[in-house]
Design a protein around this motif. Sequence first.
Motif, mmCIF file in Angstrom:
data_model
loop_
_atom_site.group_PDB
_atom_site.id
_atom_site.type_symbol
_atom_site.label_atom_id
_atom_site.label_comp_id
_atom_site.label_asym_id
_atom_site.label_seq_id
_atom_site.Cartn_x
_atom_site.Cartn_y
_atom_site.Cartn_z
ATOM 1 N N LEU A 62 6.618 5.376 -5.768
ATOM 2 C CA LEU A 62 6.911 4.051 -6.318
ATOM 3 C C LEU A 62 7.419 3.109 -5.234
ATOM 4 N N ALA A 63 8.272 3.633 -4.339
ATOM 5 C CA ALA A 63 8.756 2.795 -3.234
ATOM 6 C C ALA A 63 7.604 2.380 -2.325
ATOM 7 N N ALA A 64 6.685 3.303 -2.053
ATOM 8 C CA ALA A 64 5.523 2.981 -1.223
ATOM 9 C C ALA A 64 4.647 1.931 -1.899
ATOM 10 N N ALA A 65 4.546 2.007 -3.237
ATOM 11 C CA ALA A 65 3.773 0.994 -3.961
ATOM 12 C C ALA A 65 4.398 -0.388 -3.802
ATOM 13 N N GLY A 66 5.737 -0.442 -3.765
ATOM 14 C CA GLY A 66 6.400 -1.724 -3.528
ATOM 15 C C GLY A 66 6.111 -2.269 -2.139
ATOM 16 N N VAL A 67 6.093 -1.387 -1.136
ATOM 17 C CA VAL A 67 5.765 -1.814 0.228
ATOM 18 C C VAL A 67 4.329 -2.318 0.279
ATOM 19 N N TYR A 68 3.417 -1.597 -0.381
ATOM 20 C CA TYR A 68 2.002 -2.009 -0.399
ATOM 21 C C TYR A 68 1.854 -3.396 -1.050
ATOM 22 N N ALA A 69 2.576 -3.587 -2.156
ATOM 23 C CA ALA A 69 2.492 -4.890 -2.839
ATOM 24 C C ALA A 69 3.020 -6.009 -1.953
ATOM 25 N N TRP A 70 3.972 -5.710 -1.084
ATOM 26 C CA TRP A 70 4.510 -6.731 -0.172
ATOM 27 C C TRP A 70 3.562 -6.987 0.992
ATOM 28 N N ILE A 71 2.915 -5.891 1.531
ATOM 29 C CA ILE A 71 2.005 -6.036 2.664
ATOM 30 C C ILE A 71 0.690 -6.667 2.229
#
Length: 369
Positions: free
Chosen positions: A110-119
């Motif tokens: 889930l944290a990685a998904a947040g990073v992806y959504a930001w990038i």
Amino acid sequence: MQGERRGARGWAADTGLFAFGVFSWLCIAGDRMRLGLPDPAWLFELDQVAGIVGLGLLWVRRRWPTQAAAVAVALSTFSETIAFPLLVLLFAVIVRRPPRTAAWVYAGALAAAGVYAWIRPQELGVLGNLGFAVVLYGAIAGWGMVTRYRRALRERAAEQEREERERARQRAREELARELHDLLGHRLSLLSLHAGAMEYRSDLSPEELASAAGVVREQSHLAMRDLREVIAVLRAPIGELPQPSMADLRALVEEARPGSEIAFASTAEGEAPERSGRTAYRIVQEALTNARKHAEGAPVAVTVSGGPGEGLEVEVANGPGREVDRPAERPGHGLIGLEERTALAGGRLEYGPREDGGWRVRAWLPWTA
């Protein structure tokens, strides 16, 4: 922890997943080239490399599911072609690893998904990408937990089946031990009685010596016969061992009479059912064996009575013998075995010393099969 082995079914499943992963990777890469490359453009090439790494991780998920999922989670911070391998690896961790480990990996995804959504916010926006990841990962987590629960149920059922088989084997061993005790203990006690008389009674006449020797020879022959019968059916169910009935009681008493004073009285109405009759026979057999061992020379009275509606009553009482070492406080294995037999037949067993120093065994058995 070493992962599970990959059998023929595992190879087929992994090959199918890899093939679908390749298809998914090609579709995502084709859509990205059709819709437009990300910014910066080099992220596209890096994404394809991450997708290839994810395909390779599918082959090691059985042996190292947590490590493979951690690598895929890290790559998912920027890669979209890692999506299918990541879902498979998350599922593998939830199914095969402890809940605590699975929770950490799920939180990392889930944290990685947040990073992806930001990038890469250009597809659905930050909140849209994050919301989609939460729903998708939640569905995978639920599916994995259901699969884990079903596996646990199957393993528990298999363990219970193994335990039941072991208990059945133990019951068979105990039943065989009781049968051996009942079949041979009676014969050997007669042998010991008459052999002892021949050894210590110097006043015996030639006729008495010959009679005692004849009993020893006969009982030795019968003991060998019983032993051969047991060995012949050792690998067969216990129910196939030769089973006596109440009709054999008189023959049992007559067989034990040489050298002993035994009174036998039976007022039972008809032939008792098989199970109760067999249990009654074993009770009398064990009681006569104990009387010879612990009260040599004492008179013994065997009484059988009862009928339909009343049950079957069996009593074996002996007077005091020359030996006083009787199992009053700590009954031997024979009496313990009789308690188990009687309880299994639905009856009751009592035993203990008499006021005159003798011993009595009394049992009640239902008049049922």
